[in-house]
Design a protein around this motif. Structure first.
Motif, PDB file in Angstrom:
ATOM      1  N   VAL A  66       0.842  -1.196   0.000  1.00  0.00           N
ATOM      2  CA  VAL A  66       0.000   0.000   0.000  1.00  0.00           C
ATOM      3  C   VAL A  66       0.875   1.243   0.000  1.00  0.00           C
ATOM      4  O   VAL A  66       1.890   1.285   0.704  1.00  0.00           O
ATOM      5  N   TRP A 123      -8.315   2.487   6.923  1.00  0.00           N
ATOM      6  CA  TRP A 123      -8.506   2.115   5.518  1.00  0.00           C
ATOM      7  C   TRP A 123      -8.263   0.619   5.340  1.00  0.00           C
ATOM      8  O   TRP A 123      -7.341   0.054   5.946  1.00  0.00           O
ATOM      9  N   PHE A 125      -7.485  -2.751   2.868  1.00  0.00           N
ATOM     10  CA  PHE A 125      -6.824  -3.174   1.636  1.00  0.00           C
ATOM     11  C   PHE A 125      -6.774  -4.697   1.583  1.00  0.00           C
ATOM     12  O   PHE A 125      -7.140  -5.386   2.536  1.00  0.00           O
ATOM     13  N   GLN A 132      -1.224  -1.086  -4.095  1.00  0.00           N
ATOM     14  CA  GLN A 132      -2.541  -0.478  -3.898  1.00  0.00           C
ATOM     15  C   GLN A 132      -2.381   0.977  -3.469  1.00  0.00           C
ATOM     16  O   GLN A 132      -1.418   1.351  -2.816  1.00  0.00           O
ATOM     17  N   GLN A 134      -4.299   4.454  -1.613  1.00  0.00           N
ATOM     18  CA  GLN A 134      -5.316   4.843  -0.641  1.00  0.00           C
ATOM     19  C   GLN A 134      -6.386   5.676  -1.340  1.00  0.00           C
ATOM     20  O   GLN A 134      -6.116   6.767  -1.837  1.00  0.00           O
ATOM     21  N   ASN A 138     -11.740   2.791   0.010  1.00  0.00           N
ATOM     22  CA  ASN A 138     -11.076   1.910   0.971  1.00  0.00           C
ATOM     23  C   ASN A 138     -11.305   2.340   2.418  1.00  0.00           C
ATOM     24  O   ASN A 138     -10.926   1.615   3.333  1.00  0.00           O
TER      25      ASN A 138
END
Length: 260
Positions: A66, A123, A125, A132, A134, A138
Protein backbone atom coordinates in the motif's frame (compact mmCIF):
# COMPACT_ATOMS: atom_id res chain seq x y z
CA UNK A 1 23.66 0.25 13.22
CA UNK A 2 21.26 2.61 11.46
CA UNK A 3 18.70 -0.10 10.76
CA UNK A 4 14.98 0.02 11.52
CA UNK A 5 14.07 -3.55 12.53
CA UNK A 6 16.06 -5.67 15.00
CA UNK A 7 15.68 -9.45 15.16
CA UNK A 8 16.63 -11.01 18.49
CA UNK A 9 17.33 -14.67 19.32
CA UNK A 10 18.11 -16.33 22.65
CA UNK A 11 19.98 -19.57 21.99
CA UNK A 12 20.97 -20.30 25.61
CA UNK A 13 17.61 -19.94 27.36
CA UNK A 14 18.74 -17.26 29.82
CA UNK A 15 16.15 -14.71 28.64
CA UNK A 16 18.73 -12.50 26.90
CA UNK A 17 19.28 -12.24 23.17
CA UNK A 18 22.76 -13.45 22.28
CA UNK A 19 22.20 -13.05 18.53
CA UNK A 20 20.94 -9.70 17.18
CA UNK A 21 20.60 -8.95 13.49
CA UNK A 22 19.25 -5.84 11.79
CA UNK A 23 17.10 -5.25 8.73
CA UNK A 24 16.14 -2.16 6.67
CA UNK A 25 17.49 1.37 6.65
CA UNK A 26 14.27 3.07 7.82
CA UNK A 27 12.07 3.02 10.89
CA UNK A 28 8.34 2.46 11.20
CA UNK A 29 5.48 1.32 13.43
CA UNK A 30 3.47 -1.67 12.20
CA UNK A 31 5.13 -5.09 12.11
CA UNK A 32 3.81 -8.65 11.87
CA UNK A 33 4.88 -12.04 10.53
CA UNK A 34 2.06 -13.55 8.49
CA UNK A 35 1.76 -16.41 5.97
CA UNK A 36 5.50 -16.62 5.42
CA UNK A 37 6.05 -12.87 5.07
CA UNK A 38 7.25 -10.08 7.33
CA UNK A 39 4.85 -7.14 6.95
CA UNK A 40 6.10 -3.74 8.10
CA UNK A 41 5.32 -0.07 7.56
CA UNK A 42 6.96 3.32 7.34
CA UNK A 43 5.14 6.67 7.40
CA UNK A 44 3.55 6.28 3.96
CA UNK A 45 3.71 2.58 3.00
CA UNK A 46 3.03 -0.97 4.06
CA UNK A 47 5.60 -3.45 2.71
CA UNK A 48 6.33 -7.14 2.98
CA UNK A 49 9.41 -9.31 2.54
CA UNK A 50 9.44 -13.09 2.24
CA UNK A 51 10.80 -15.01 5.22
CA UNK A 52 13.59 -17.52 4.55
CA UNK A 53 13.41 -21.02 6.05
CA UNK A 54 15.72 -21.29 9.06
CA UNK A 55 16.94 -17.71 8.71
CA UNK A 56 16.38 -14.84 11.13
CA UNK A 57 16.16 -12.16 8.44
CA UNK A 58 13.76 -12.11 5.48
CA UNK A 59 14.79 -11.62 1.88
CA UNK A 60 15.99 -8.15 0.92
CA UNK A 61 13.36 -7.82 -1.82
CA UNK A 62 10.40 -5.65 -0.74
CA UNK A 63 6.83 -5.84 -2.03
CA UNK A 64 4.93 -2.56 -1.73
CA UNK A 65 1.44 -3.49 -0.57
CA UNK A 66 0.00 0.00 0.00
CA UNK A 67 1.06 3.59 -0.68
CA UNK A 68 -0.64 6.02 1.72
CA UNK A 69 -1.17 9.76 1.76
CA UNK A 70 1.87 11.93 2.49
CA UNK A 71 1.82 14.79 4.97
CA UNK A 72 2.73 15.63 8.55
CA UNK A 73 1.26 15.20 11.97
CA UNK A 74 0.35 11.68 13.10
CA UNK A 75 2.09 9.61 10.44
CA UNK A 76 2.58 6.27 12.26
CA UNK A 77 1.02 3.39 10.30
CA UNK A 78 0.08 0.47 12.55
CA UNK A 79 -2.04 -2.21 10.89
CA UNK A 80 -3.97 -5.40 11.57
CA UNK A 81 -5.39 -8.37 9.61
CA UNK A 82 -8.89 -9.89 9.68
CA UNK A 83 -7.74 -13.43 8.77
CA UNK A 84 -9.81 -13.34 5.55
CA UNK A 85 -7.42 -11.39 3.34
CA UNK A 86 -8.16 -7.92 4.69
CA UNK A 87 -5.42 -5.53 5.80
CA UNK A 88 -6.52 -2.53 7.90
CA UNK A 89 -4.26 0.50 8.30
CA UNK A 90 -4.58 3.40 10.72
CA UNK A 91 -4.10 6.79 9.03
CA UNK A 92 -3.82 9.37 11.81
CA UNK A 93 -4.87 13.01 11.63
CA UNK A 94 -2.59 15.83 10.58
CA UNK A 95 -4.02 18.21 13.15
CA UNK A 96 -5.12 18.45 16.76
CA UNK A 97 -8.77 19.11 15.89
CA UNK A 98 -8.91 20.03 12.17
CA UNK A 99 -8.45 23.66 13.20
CA UNK A 100 -7.34 26.47 10.87
CA UNK A 101 -4.71 27.72 11.51
CA UNK A 102 -3.13 24.79 13.35
CA UNK A 103 -2.31 24.89 17.07
CA UNK A 104 -3.45 28.48 17.62
CA UNK A 105 -5.77 29.80 20.36
CA UNK A 106 -9.40 30.15 19.27
CA UNK A 107 -8.82 28.65 15.80
CA UNK A 108 -12.09 27.51 14.27
CA UNK A 109 -12.50 24.00 12.92
CA UNK A 110 -12.64 23.33 9.20
CA UNK A 111 -16.29 22.46 8.56
CA UNK A 112 -16.72 20.00 7.03
CA UNK A 113 -13.28 18.71 7.91
CA UNK A 114 -11.60 18.01 4.56
CA UNK A 115 -8.88 16.10 6.40
CA UNK A 116 -11.32 13.22 6.95
CA UNK A 117 -11.17 12.42 3.23
CA UNK A 118 -7.64 11.02 3.59
CA UNK A 119 -6.81 11.04 7.32
CA UNK A 120 -8.20 10.23 10.78
CA UNK A 121 -9.62 6.81 9.96
CA UNK A 122 -9.00 3.17 9.15
CA UNK A 123 -8.51 2.11 5.52
CA UNK A 124 -8.98 -1.44 4.27
CA UNK A 125 -6.82 -3.17 1.64
CA UNK A 126 -6.09 -6.65 0.25
CA UNK A 127 -3.14 -8.13 2.16
CA UNK A 128 -1.93 -10.00 -0.95
CA UNK A 129 -2.34 -7.34 -3.66
CA UNK A 130 0.64 -5.19 -4.62
CA UNK A 131 0.87 -1.44 -5.29
CA UNK A 132 -2.54 -0.48 -3.90
CA UNK A 133 -3.39 3.21 -3.45
CA UNK A 134 -5.32 4.84 -0.64
CA UNK A 135 -8.70 5.83 -2.04
CA UNK A 136 -12.04 6.93 -0.58
CA UNK A 137 -13.61 3.55 -1.37
CA UNK A 138 -11.08 1.91 0.97
CA UNK A 139 -12.08 3.99 4.00
CA UNK A 140 -13.52 1.50 6.49
CA UNK A 141 -14.11 3.67 9.59
CA UNK A 142 -13.70 7.38 10.32
CA UNK A 143 -13.56 10.04 13.02
CA UNK A 144 -10.50 8.49 14.70
CA UNK A 145 -7.78 11.01 15.53
CA UNK A 146 -4.97 8.45 15.77
CA UNK A 147 -5.42 4.78 16.67
CA UNK A 148 -1.86 3.60 17.17
CA UNK A 149 -3.26 0.67 19.18
CA UNK A 150 -5.43 -1.65 17.10
CA UNK A 151 -6.07 -5.34 16.58
CA UNK A 152 -8.66 -7.58 14.92
CA UNK A 153 -10.68 -10.02 17.01
CA UNK A 154 -13.81 -11.95 16.05
CA UNK A 155 -15.60 -9.80 13.48
CA UNK A 156 -14.24 -6.36 14.31
CA UNK A 157 -11.32 -4.11 15.16
CA UNK A 158 -10.55 -3.14 18.73
CA UNK A 159 -8.59 0.08 19.05
CA UNK A 160 -7.49 2.84 21.40
CA UNK A 161 -7.06 6.45 20.37
CA UNK A 162 -4.59 9.23 21.04
CA UNK A 163 -7.05 12.05 21.78
CA UNK A 164 -6.77 15.78 21.21
CA UNK A 165 -4.79 18.22 23.37
CA UNK A 166 -4.95 21.80 24.65
CA UNK A 167 -8.54 22.35 25.79
CA UNK A 168 -7.36 24.81 28.45
CA UNK A 169 -4.38 26.18 26.55
CA UNK A 170 -6.50 27.33 23.59
CA UNK A 171 -9.94 27.68 25.22
CA UNK A 172 -9.31 28.83 28.79
CA UNK A 173 -12.70 30.55 28.99
CA UNK A 174 -14.36 27.09 28.93
CA UNK A 175 -11.84 24.71 30.53
CA UNK A 176 -9.68 24.85 33.63
CA UNK A 177 -6.12 23.58 33.79
CA UNK A 178 -7.35 20.74 36.01
CA UNK A 179 -9.90 19.71 33.37
CA UNK A 180 -7.19 19.86 30.72
CA UNK A 181 -5.19 17.25 32.63
CA UNK A 182 -8.09 14.76 32.49
CA UNK A 183 -9.89 15.63 29.23
CA UNK A 184 -10.67 14.63 26.66
CA UNK A 185 -10.81 10.94 27.53
CA UNK A 186 -8.54 8.45 25.82
CA UNK A 187 -11.03 5.94 24.47
CA UNK A 188 -10.94 2.19 23.84
CA UNK A 189 -13.55 1.14 21.27
CA UNK A 190 -14.66 -1.53 18.82
CA UNK A 191 -15.14 -0.85 15.13
CA UNK A 192 -17.24 -2.28 12.35
CA UNK A 193 -17.37 -1.02 8.78
CA UNK A 194 -18.84 2.47 8.53
CA UNK A 195 -18.41 3.42 12.19
CA UNK A 196 -17.68 7.06 13.11
CA UNK A 197 -15.96 7.87 16.42
CA UNK A 198 -16.64 11.60 16.09
CA UNK A 199 -13.31 13.37 15.59
CA UNK A 200 -12.90 16.32 15.05
CA UNK A 201 -16.40 17.45 15.94
CA UNK A 202 -16.81 15.54 19.19
CA UNK A 203 -14.82 14.17 22.11
CA UNK A 204 -15.72 11.89 25.00
CA UNK A 205 -15.89 13.17 28.59
CA UNK A 206 -15.62 10.27 31.07
CA UNK A 207 -16.42 12.60 33.99
CA UNK A 208 -19.82 13.53 32.54
CA UNK A 209 -20.14 10.16 30.83
CA UNK A 210 -21.06 11.51 27.40
CA UNK A 211 -19.86 12.89 24.08
CA UNK A 212 -19.21 16.62 23.93
CA UNK A 213 -18.89 19.15 21.12
CA UNK A 214 -15.34 20.40 20.57
CA UNK A 215 -14.83 24.15 21.10
CA UNK A 216 -13.48 24.51 17.55
CA UNK A 217 -17.04 23.72 16.44
CA UNK A 218 -18.94 25.81 18.97
CA UNK A 219 -18.61 23.64 22.09
CA UNK A 220 -18.14 25.05 25.58
CA UNK A 221 -17.74 22.01 27.81
CA UNK A 222 -21.52 21.73 28.14
CA UNK A 223 -22.91 21.43 24.62
CA UNK A 224 -23.26 17.98 23.06
CA UNK A 225 -25.24 18.87 19.93
CA UNK A 226 -24.02 17.18 16.73
CA UNK A 227 -22.66 14.23 18.69
CA UNK A 228 -25.85 12.17 19.08
CA UNK A 229 -25.01 9.74 16.28
CA UNK A 230 -21.33 9.31 17.12
CA UNK A 231 -20.38 5.86 18.43
CA UNK A 232 -19.77 5.47 22.17
CA UNK A 233 -16.48 3.94 23.40
CA UNK A 234 -16.31 0.67 25.33
CA UNK A 235 -14.04 2.22 27.98
CA UNK A 236 -12.85 5.77 28.62
CA UNK A 237 -9.59 6.57 30.43
CA UNK A 238 -8.22 9.88 31.72
CA UNK A 239 -6.70 12.07 29.04
CA UNK A 240 -3.21 11.93 27.53
CA UNK A 241 -2.39 8.33 28.43
CA UNK A 242 -1.46 7.78 24.73
CA UNK A 243 -2.07 4.00 24.44
CA UNK A 244 0.26 2.41 21.91
CA UNK A 245 -0.89 -1.21 21.67
CA UNK A 246 -3.79 -3.52 22.48
CA UNK A 247 -3.89 -7.30 22.89
CA UNK A 248 -6.92 -9.57 23.15
CA UNK A 249 -5.87 -12.06 25.83
CA UNK A 250 -6.43 -15.73 24.93
CA UNK A 251 -3.99 -17.32 27.36
CA UNK A 252 -4.50 -19.33 30.56
CA UNK A 253 -2.30 -17.56 33.09
CA UNK A 254 -5.00 -15.12 34.27
CA UNK A 255 -8.40 -15.97 35.84
CA UNK A 256 -11.33 -16.69 33.55
CA UNK A 257 -12.83 -13.20 33.69
CA UNK A 258 -9.77 -11.71 31.99
CA UNK A 259 -9.92 -13.98 28.94
CA UNK A 260 -11.09 -12.45 25.69
Amino acid sequence: EGKGIAVLRDTTGDGRADIIKSFLAFTGTGIEIRNGYLYYSDRTHVYRSKMKEGEMLPEDAMDTIVTLVEGRGHMEKPFTFDGKGGLYVNVGSQSNCCEVPLRTPHSKGDDPCVELETRAGIWKFDENALNQKQEAVNRWATGIRNAVALTWSGDRIYAAQHGRDDLHRYWDEYYTEEQNQELPSEIFFDLKEGDDMGWPYCYYDHIQGKKMLNPEYGGDGVKSERCENVKDPLVAFPGHWAPNDVLIYQGNLFPEKYKG
